[in-house]
Enzyme design. Structure first.
Site, PDB file in Angstrom:
ATOM      1  N   GLU A  59       5.124 -13.419   1.623  1.00  0.00           N
ATOM      2  CA  GLU A  59       6.027 -12.960   0.556  1.00  0.00           C
ATOM      3  C   GLU A  59       7.397 -12.725   1.159  1.00  0.00           C
ATOM      4  OE1 GLU A  59       5.005  -9.069  -1.013  1.00  0.00           O
ATOM      5  OE2 GLU A  59       4.542  -8.305   0.986  1.00  0.00           O
ATOM      6  N   TYR A  81       6.555   4.606  -2.257  1.00  0.00           N
ATOM      7  CA  TYR A  81       7.672   4.571  -3.202  1.00  0.00           C
ATOM      8  C   TYR A  81       7.413   3.553  -4.298  1.00  0.00           C
ATOM      9  CZ  TYR A  81       9.450   0.128  -1.300  1.00  0.00           C
ATOM     10  OH  TYR A  81       9.604  -1.187  -0.937  1.00  0.00           O
TER      11      TYR A  81
HETATM   12  N1  PMP Z   1       6.975  -7.616  -2.114  1.00  0.00           N
HETATM   13  C1  PMP Z   1       7.698  -6.679  -1.466  1.00  0.00           C
HETATM   14  C2  PMP Z   1       7.545  -6.549   0.022  1.00  0.00           C
HETATM   15  C3  PMP Z   1       8.572  -5.846  -2.184  1.00  0.00           C
HETATM   16  O1  PMP Z   1       9.288  -4.905  -1.549  1.00  0.00           O
HETATM   17  C4  PMP Z   1       8.723  -6.036  -3.580  1.00  0.00           C
HETATM   18  C5  PMP Z   1       9.705  -5.208  -4.360  1.00  0.00           C
HETATM   19  N2  PMP Z   1       9.264  -3.909  -4.545  1.00  0.00           N
HETATM   20  C6  PMP Z   1       7.949  -7.012  -4.216  1.00  0.00           C
HETATM   21  C7  PMP Z   1       7.087  -7.792  -3.443  1.00  0.00           C
HETATM   22  C8  PMP Z   1       8.034  -7.235  -5.691  1.00  0.00           C
HETATM   23  O2  PMP Z   1       7.416  -6.182  -6.388  1.00  0.00           O
HETATM   24  P1  PMP Z   1       7.898  -5.762  -7.860  1.00  0.00           P
HETATM   25  O3  PMP Z   1       7.843  -6.987  -8.696  1.00  0.00           O
HETATM   26  O4  PMP Z   1       6.899  -4.741  -8.263  1.00  0.00           O
HETATM   27  O5  PMP Z   1       9.280  -5.221  -7.725  1.00  0.00           O
END
Ligand code: PMP
Length: 285
Positions: free
Chosen positions: A182, A33
């Site tokens: 993260e 996704y």
């Molecule tokens: N890490 C995880 C596990 C996430 O779900 C997200 C959000 N999609 C992010 C990091 C941040 O990614 P982005 O900046 O592309 O939204």
């Protein structure tokens, strides 16, 4: 206004937008996704999101159902039909529908494509950013390929719920060496007392966030010092500032980690500046 969802070539009212019970996304979380921010009805950083999507598909050997340009048209059309001015658009592609069997279907199946969009309150997001959020920490329990944006999110779901039950907004995963990987749906950052901005380097243990990538450009343009390296929970708790990044939260200051206050308990100046500058660097289409 009723919500509209795109499902395999058709735009349908949300209540009629269904997928097959034997969809492999439903049965095995066998899909990927993307979530893209929408601003003024436009997509933020769509080319990067679509490139990451393509990589996720390739890593899982899911057939790309249509060219990226066509997918972008569907994203735009779903945003338009839902009259989203500020909000998010969600895109999911699964391996498709087949009789339940763990291994890939033997005959080629068409991947399933679903797109939804929703309005969010920009003011509410700004309000939250003014106060900052609390995060909790939790042992990393995900597979070592979280660089793939797969819909298999059970550890993330449980971590976010644990955060909510403890009055926090986000949970940071911590690996066996004590380093933060993260957040459950965001990348994690700190700012040291002498102004260095620190975030974990991109490898298989974090998702390469699009917001993270854009923010690296902001940091460079502002001539801030950057360190891409792991940091511990203790270092984060003792840091001058902390924040998370994601398409839905942008740069969101963190003012508490577990029971410890970060800095003076208010969003830090570097985090606030990065948040303000962010949209000058984001690509709208
Ligand atoms: N890490 C995880 C596990 C996430 O779900 C997200 C959000 N999609 C992010 C990091 C941040 O990614 P982005 O900046 O592309 O939204």
């Amino acid at each position: 206004m009723s919500r509209i969802a795109y499902v395999n070539g058709r735009y349908l009212p949300a209540r009629e937008a269904n997928v097959n019970v034997e969809d492999r996304g439903y049965q095995f979380a066998d899909g990927v996704y993307e979530v893209c921010e929408v601003r003024s009805g436009k997509l933020v950083d769509a080319p990067r999101h679509l490139a990451r999507l393509q990589r996720s598909l390739r890593e899982l050997r899911i057939t790309q159902p249509m060219p990226l340009t066509a997918l972008e048209v569907v994203l735009h059309e779903t945003v338009r039909r839902n009259r989203v001015d500020y909000g998010l658009v969600y895109l999911q592609i699964t391996r498709g529908v087949a009789r339940r069997d763990h291994a890939f279907p033997q005959a080629a199946v068409r991947p399933s494509v679903v797109v939804t969009a929703k309005n969010l309150s920009y003011d509410k997001n700004q309000e939250t950013a003014k106060k900052g959020i609390a995060v909790i920490t939790t042992p990393e329990n995900r597979w070592p390929r979280v660089d793939i944006k797969s819909v298999s999110l059970l550890p993330n779901v449980l971590a976010k719920q644990a955060a909510r039950e403890r009055g926090a907004n986000e949970a940071w995963f911590v690996d066996t060496d004590g380093f933060v990987t993260e957040g459950s749906s965001s990348n994690a950052w700190i700012v040291t007392a002498d102004g260095r901005v620190v975030t974990r380097m991109v490898d298989n243990h974090i998702l390469s966030g699009i917001t993270r990538a854009v923010l690296l450009e902001v940091i460079e343009a502002l001539q801030l010092r950057l360190e891409e390296r792991p940091f511990t929970v203790a270092e984060a708790q003792a840091a001058a500032e902390a924040f998370v990044t994601s398409a839905s939260q942008l740069v969101m200051p963190v003012v508490k980690i577990d029971e410890r206050t970060v800095g003076d308990g208010k969003p830090g100046s570097v985090s606030q500046r990065l948040r303000e500058e962010f949209h000058r660097f984001a690509h709208l289409s």
